[in-house]
Write an enzyme that holds these catalytic residues in place. Structure first.
Site, PDB file in Angstrom:
ATOM      1  N   ARG A   1       0.809  -1.221   0.000  1.00 40.62           N
ATOM      2  CA  ARG A   1       0.000   0.000   0.000  1.00 40.62           C
ATOM      3  C   ARG A   1       0.839   1.266   0.000  1.00 40.62           C
ATOM      4  O   ARG A   1       0.367   2.327  -0.396  1.00 40.62           O
ATOM      5  CB  ARG A   1      -0.995  -0.023   1.165  1.00 40.62           C
TER       6      ARG A   1
ATOM      7  N   GLU B   1       4.852  -6.795  15.436  1.00 39.97           N
ATOM      8  CA  GLU B   1       4.120  -7.137  16.651  1.00 39.97           C
ATOM      9  C   GLU B   1       4.031  -8.649  16.834  1.00 39.97           C
ATOM     10  O   GLU B   1       4.053  -9.154  17.941  1.00 39.97           O
ATOM     11  CB  GLU B   1       2.690  -6.575  16.608  1.00 39.97           C
TER      12      GLU B   1
END
Length: 177
Positions: free
Chosen positions: A61, A98
């Protein structure tokens, strides 16, 4: 474009991708030509006049925002891709996420010490991806001017992560607290 309401083009999707999470979907902004034009202009205007010669966008993106920003600034565009996607010699960086780790690559000849570079993505969450991309810029001897995005999840404190990598400009159109 400071008066443009970018937030109204972001859809909240509750319980996606898992219960308790409210996903922030920016695809409605991309789908509206006026909103997309306003977003690209605002990001480009922020960095205009800073001598930017290259824009790097992380896969995938970051390409959607980075390419039009590069065009607006009269700069080149460099894709930062997943391993094995670029056809020539590359340099890579691995970084923690994460939930694991990832790696990005750019062509080894993509930047020179004369380049002034911004890293542009659609979203900054924890800051790991764009910090790693910025590290590639600096490793190649180019000047990292700063980072830009459409949306910043400020409640995840990405600016703390980015500050660990130097004092660079961070610009976002929408901050989610």
């Amino acid at each position: 474009m400071a008066d443009f309401d970018f937030s109204s083009y972001i859809a909240d999707i509750p319980d996606y991708p898992e219960p308790g999470v409210v996903f922030k979907d920016i695809t409605p902004l991309f789908a509206d030509p006026k909103a997309m034009r306003a977003a690209i202009d605002a990001i480009a205007d922020h960095f205009r006049g800073q001598g930017v010669t290259k824009v790097i966008g992380p896969e995938a993106r970051g390409f959607m925002v980075g390419v039009p920003v590069a065009l607006e600034l009269g700069a080149g565009f460099i894709p930062a891709r997943k391993p094995g996607k670029l056809p020539r010699k590359t340099i890579s960086i691995s970084y923690d996420l994460e939930y694991g780790s990832d790696t990005l690559e750019i062509h080894a000849d993509a930047l020179t010490p004369e380049d002034r570079v911004i890293v542009i993505d659609d979203l900054i969450a924890t800051g790991g991806t764009i910090a790693a991309t910025g590290s590639l810029v600096e490793r190649m001897g180019a000047t990292l001017v700063g980072y830009g995005c459409v949306m910043e999840l400020s409640f995840l404190e990405p600016r703390k992560k980015l500050a660990e990598h130097g004092d660079h400009d961070v610009f976002s159109l929408v901050q989610v607290s």
